[in-house]
Each structure stands twice: as C-alpha cells, then as structure tokens.
Design a protein around this motif. Structure first.
Motif, short mmCIF file in Angstrom:
data_model
loop_
_atom_site.label_atom_id
_atom_site.label_comp_id
_atom_site.label_asym_id
_atom_site.label_seq_id
_atom_site.Cartn_x
_atom_site.Cartn_y
_atom_site.Cartn_z
N TRP A 1 38.07 38.98 37.41
CA TRP A 1 38.78 39.16 38.67
C TRP A 1 37.81 39.60 39.76
N TYR A 2 38.18 39.30 41.02
CA TYR A 2 37.30 39.57 42.14
C TYR A 2 38.04 40.41 43.19
N THR A 3 37.33 41.40 43.72
CA THR A 3 37.88 42.24 44.78
C THR A 3 37.17 41.91 46.08
N SER A 4 37.95 41.52 47.10
CA SER A 4 37.36 41.14 48.39
C SER A 4 38.31 41.56 49.52
N SER A 5 37.74 41.60 50.74
CA SER A 5 38.54 41.87 51.93
C SER A 5 38.69 40.57 52.71
N VAL B 167 50.95 39.29 38.77
CA VAL B 167 51.49 39.76 40.05
C VAL B 167 51.36 41.27 40.16
N GLN B 168 51.69 41.99 39.09
CA GLN B 168 51.62 43.45 39.15
C GLN B 168 50.19 43.93 39.36
N ARG B 169 49.26 43.26 38.73
CA ARG B 169 47.85 43.66 38.90
C ARG B 169 47.39 43.43 40.34
N ILE B 170 47.84 42.32 40.94
CA ILE B 170 47.50 42.06 42.34
C ILE B 170 48.14 43.10 43.25
N LEU B 171 49.43 43.40 43.01
CA LEU B 171 50.14 44.37 43.84
C LEU B 171 49.47 45.74 43.81
N ASN B 172 49.01 46.13 42.63
CA ASN B 172 48.39 47.46 42.49
C ASN B 172 47.04 47.56 43.19
N SER B 173 46.48 46.41 43.58
CA SER B 173 45.14 46.43 44.20
C SER B 173 45.17 46.33 45.72
N ILE B 174 46.33 46.14 46.32
CA ILE B 174 46.41 45.88 47.76
C ILE B 174 46.05 47.13 48.56
N ILE C 209 41.98 43.13 48.39
CA ILE C 209 42.85 42.73 47.28
C ILE C 209 42.00 42.22 46.12
N THR C 210 42.50 42.40 44.90
CA THR C 210 41.84 41.91 43.69
C THR C 210 42.63 40.74 43.15
N THR C 211 41.95 39.60 42.94
CA THR C 211 42.62 38.36 42.50
C THR C 211 41.82 37.70 41.38
#
Length: 545
Positions: free
Chosen positions: A381-385, A531-538, A393-395
C-alpha cells in the motif's frame, strides 16, 4: 449591488455543480411531499413502534417506499401494505412499518428516501428513546434456572463420509485407467506373428475331440476359421467377411497380379475345402473322417505355402510400410499422452473437489484461481497526498491524475481543481479522489453539494439506487458527510446486473471541497476491509502550515 451578488453566486453554483467530477448539484422543486411520524417516541426494550410515511402526490405518480433495513439503528420487523386515500385530484399514500430495538439508549431514525416518478423526496429524521425494563426483585419472585433438556440430534451423514466416497471414486477411476493402459501394453507384447498363431491354432485343433466325437461340422468350422484368420492377418484380405467365392476370387486376382505366388492347384484345392466346409455347416452334409484329416493336412501345407508366397516388398512398399508404422507409433504415443493428461486432470479435479468439500468454494476460488480484491488487500500500500487543499490517504494503488472538463465560467470562480483515481466502475474496486479550491470570497455549503450525488450515479449508468446519508468524522477529528448505499449497473458484455456498493465522503475544509468515492462489488468479502483501511488513513492537511 446585492442583486448582482445573488446573480453571481447563482451562476457560480450552477457551473460548479454541473461540471466538477461528474457531480451535479442542483435544486429540485417537487409537487410531492413526504412526512414521517411515529405513534410514540419512547418504548421499552423489545417493544415495537409504529413508523408511518405519508406521501402527498399526483394521481398518476409512481411512488417507491423504503424496503429492507433502512431504519438502522432501529430494526424493521414488518412492513405493512400501502394505504391509499384519494383526495381529488391528488393521492395520499401511507405506509406503516413496525420497528424495534433491543438495546436501551437514544436513537435517531434516519431520513428515508422516497423514489418518485418525477423525482424523489426525503422524510425528516425522528428521535426515539428506548428504555430498560426495570425489575423490582423485592416484589417479583425469582425462579431457579430450569435444567436443560436433552434433544436427540437429527441424523446426518458426517462430512468425512462424503470426502471418503469422493476419494474412493477418484481412486477407482485412476485404477481403471492404469489397468487399461497396462492391459493394452500386455496385449501388444503377447501378440504373435500370423504364421505362428495359425500353426498354434492348428495344433490345438489336432488335440480337440471333434474327430473322435464325429463332430465334423464343428471341426470344419474351426479349420476354415483358422485359415481365414491367417489370410486376413498375413495377406491383409477381408477373409472373415468374404463368402467362399469372394475369397477365392480375391486370391486369384492377387495371383494373376503376382502379388502372391501360389500355384493354381493350391487355390483350387483350397476352394474345394471351403465348399465342403460350407456344406457341413449349412447343408448338414457329413464328410468322412479320412477326408477331414486330409483336408487338415492340406490346410497345414497351405499355411506354409502362403507364408513364403508373398514376394519381398519393393523399396517403395517398404517406405510406405515404414510411414504406416510411424503413424501407428505416433498414434500410440498420442494415446499415452492423452491418458496421462486425463489422469493428471482427474487428479487435479479430485484435489480441487476435496478442497471445496473441506475448505469451501470461496477458499478454493481465492487461493487456487486468485481473487483481485484479495490481491489488492495483500499488496503493498502507498501513502500519498493529493490535490489542494491536500488529502493524505493510504491506498493499494497509487492514484493517477485524471482530466476534469469545466466551463470557463466555473474556472473563473475556482483557484484550482484536481481529480485522481484508479480502477473502473465495472471493476472489482473503483476509487476517485477530487479536490476543489474556491476563491476567498466564495462560500461553500456542503449539504448542497451532497444533494447531487444521486443524479451523478444515475449519469454513470446506475439504477435501483439505495442511498443513506450520515455524519462522518475522520480519526483526526475532521467532520464531513458520508453518502453510502448500493446500486446496480448493467454489465456491458453480458447485459446482466452487477450489484455494487459505494461510500462517498464529502468534506468542506480549508476553503475547499474534498470528495472521496469508493465503489466495489456488493458480495466482495475483502472490499469492506479495503474500505476500512482506506477510511482509517484519511487526513485533511492544512497546506498553510
């Protein structure tokens, strides 16, 4: 001046809401109205509350009331038929629902979406209190816990029996295939040349008791069978199918063409024996024993003569025979490979069947055939702005910048707009992240922006749309609005429905608008975790810091 300001703001909203990221934010004015009410606003745990929706509409309108569990956190127990009151020229439609809750607390029945022929309507949310049942143990006598009652378990075949039967069936099939292959090889090894086979058959005839028992009819039948089989294998003539005359004529033609070196007397004597055999079999004529023994002696000599009567093959014939043998060998190799491949396929099928029985179909599908969503979840997974005001966000995939078409009037009202995405709406997971930055004098209403999401989904081809709106807060405390639900979209190849679920997060922070859209397959067991993992990274970052 004030009138010009209103005109300016109206033009701004009209342009922005029509063009940004496919979301159309516009206001509707309907001739329909929807009201919701409850028969009481306070119940005990487990009691039911009557929730009714009343729609005032035109006589020819089509109204679709909510279905299923759309009243969460309350649970729908029963939905009653629609009552109709006609007040010319309009209709009043009323539908009641029985709702309950088994935990005490203060709850809010969310707004309910009513689909109409020419639009939609939303009810107001309603607060309900669920109270505990208070038991006074000083007045209410308590009883001891009753003993449990043993219930005989219903008969069922254990799963290991089915697994054993499946394994046994596979072993039987494999054993049969191996046996047939071994039998074929054994027959190939045991096959002896036609001349030696004929001599061996004549010796067995000599040891038989046909002569002593005066069963000359059966004796001649076996004698001619041996000679015919020998000619068919040695000379390659259809001796087993020919009549006596047809067989003799074939031998005569081969002699005349010098394909077989037989004397004319040999052919004539062989014809006489065949005719005597026909008389013995069909005319019940009984030759004498001496004649039968002489005929046996002739067939032996005939066999020897035929063995040396076939001329040596020419070079061309040898070459043809070599090609024929090569074809036969190739055919045998193909049969071996096909048999081996069949065994391997059966073994794989047996293993897959065993895994399905023991582990389940989903386990086999995900681990043997692969699952795109599982691969997404387990990948790096990648974390970017992204965008401005930026969203961190991490996607599972890096979002790719997309183009946004926007009218010139809208561009003049914005400082910037950016869109990033990966996947497609027909794929297993589709994500879009969009940001708008307004000019300083512009004011943004988040609730107005959310109103256009339903129309946007329809524009993308969605139908049977169910939508729910609630407040959302990120882990770092930023508040926004979440629109979630489900819809169907037509498969462009098969024409069948693809069931989808979606979550769309909307934020109005730092003088801008941020929207995160996630659309995924409804029955995807891994999508919720993604989805939950993405939501937790916002995280919504303040770029001024």
């Amino acid at each position: 001046m004030k009138q010009n300001q209103y005109t300016y703001l109206f033009s701004f909203w009209k342009a922005v809401l029509l063009l940004f990221v496919g979301i159309t934010f516009h206001q509707h004015s309907f001739a329909q109205s929807a009201k919701a009410k409850v028969d009481r606003d306070s119940i005990l745990i487990g009691e039911q509350i009557k929730y009714s929706i009343e729609v005032d509409t035109e006589a020819d309108d089509v109204v679709t009331f909510p279905e299923g569990q759309t009243f969460v956190p309350l649970e729908a127990v029963e939905a009653f038929p629609v009552d109709t009151l006609q007040i010319e020229p309009r209709l009043k439609l009323i539908r009641e629902y029985a709702l309950t809750q088994f935990d005490s607390g203060h709850y809010t029945i969310p707004q309910q979406f009513i689909q109409l022929k020419n639009g939609e309507a939303l009810t107001d949310s309603i607060d309900v209190i669920v109270q505990d049942v208070v038991v006074d143990t000083t007045k209410q006598e308590l009883y001891p816990i009753k003993d449990y009652i043993e219930v005989e378990r219903p008969f069922s075949i254990p799963s290991w029996v089915w697994k054993g039967l499946l394994l046994l069936l596979v072993l039987v099939v494999l054993a049969y295939l191996i046996y047939r292959l071994w039998q074929h090889k054994k027959e190939q090894k045991e096959r002896i040349p036609p001349y030696e086979q004929a001599l061996k058959a004549l010796e067995e005839l000599d040891r038989s008791s046909y002569i002593e028992e005066r069963n000359l009819r059966e004796y001649y039948s076996m004698l001619t069978f041996i000679s015919r089989r020998y000619l068919e294998d040695k000379v390659e003539v259809r001796a087993m199918e020919y009549t006596t005359n047809e067989l003799v004529n074939d031998l005569q033609l081969r002699k005349d063409a010098e394909k077989i070196k037989l004397q004319q007397k040999t052919i004539d004597d062989f014809k006489a024996i065949l005719e005597r055999a026909d008389l013995a079999k069909f005319a019940r004529s009984q030759p004498d024993v001496i004649t039968a023994k002489e005929d046996r002696k002739f067939i032996g000599e005939f066999t020897d003569e035929v063995n040396i009567a076939i001329p040596e093959p020419t070079e061309e014939e040898l070459q043809k025979n070599k090609e024929y043998l090569e074809k036969i060998a190739l055919k045998k190799r193909r049969i071996k490979w096909i048999t081996a491949a069949l065994i391997v396929v059966l073994a794989i099928a047996a293993a897959v069947s065993y895994l399905i029985v023991s582990k389940g179909y989903d386990y086999v599908k995900d681990n043997v055939f692969g699952n795109p969503s599982k691969e997404l979840l387990q990948s790096e997974w990648y974390t970017s702005s992204y965008g401005y005001p930026s969203v961190s966000i991490t996607t599972p995939e890096i979002l790719i910048r997309g183009d946004v078409e926007m009218a010139q009037e809208a561009e003049q009202m914005l400082v910037g707009n950016e869109t990033f995405k990966f996947g497609g709406i027909f794929g297993n997971f589709y994500m879009v992240l969009s940001t708008l930055e307004f000019q300083e004098e512009m004011e943004f209403d988040l609730e107005t922006a959310v109103d256009g999401i339903y129309e946007n989904l329809e524009e993308k081809g969605a139908y049977n749309i169910l939508t729910k709106e609630d407040k959302y807060q990120t882990l770092d405390g930023v508040e926004g609005v979440r629109v979630s639900g489900s819809f169907a979209i037509e498969n462009p190849f098969t024409g069948n429905d693809i069931k989808k679920e979606y979550q769309i997060l909307n934020f109005g922070e730092m003088g801008g608008y941020q929207q995160i859209t996630m659309i995924y397959d409804a029955e995807d067991q891994y999508a919720d975790e993604i989805v939950q993992r993405i939501l937790n990274s916002i995280e919504l970052k303040n770029n001024s810091n």
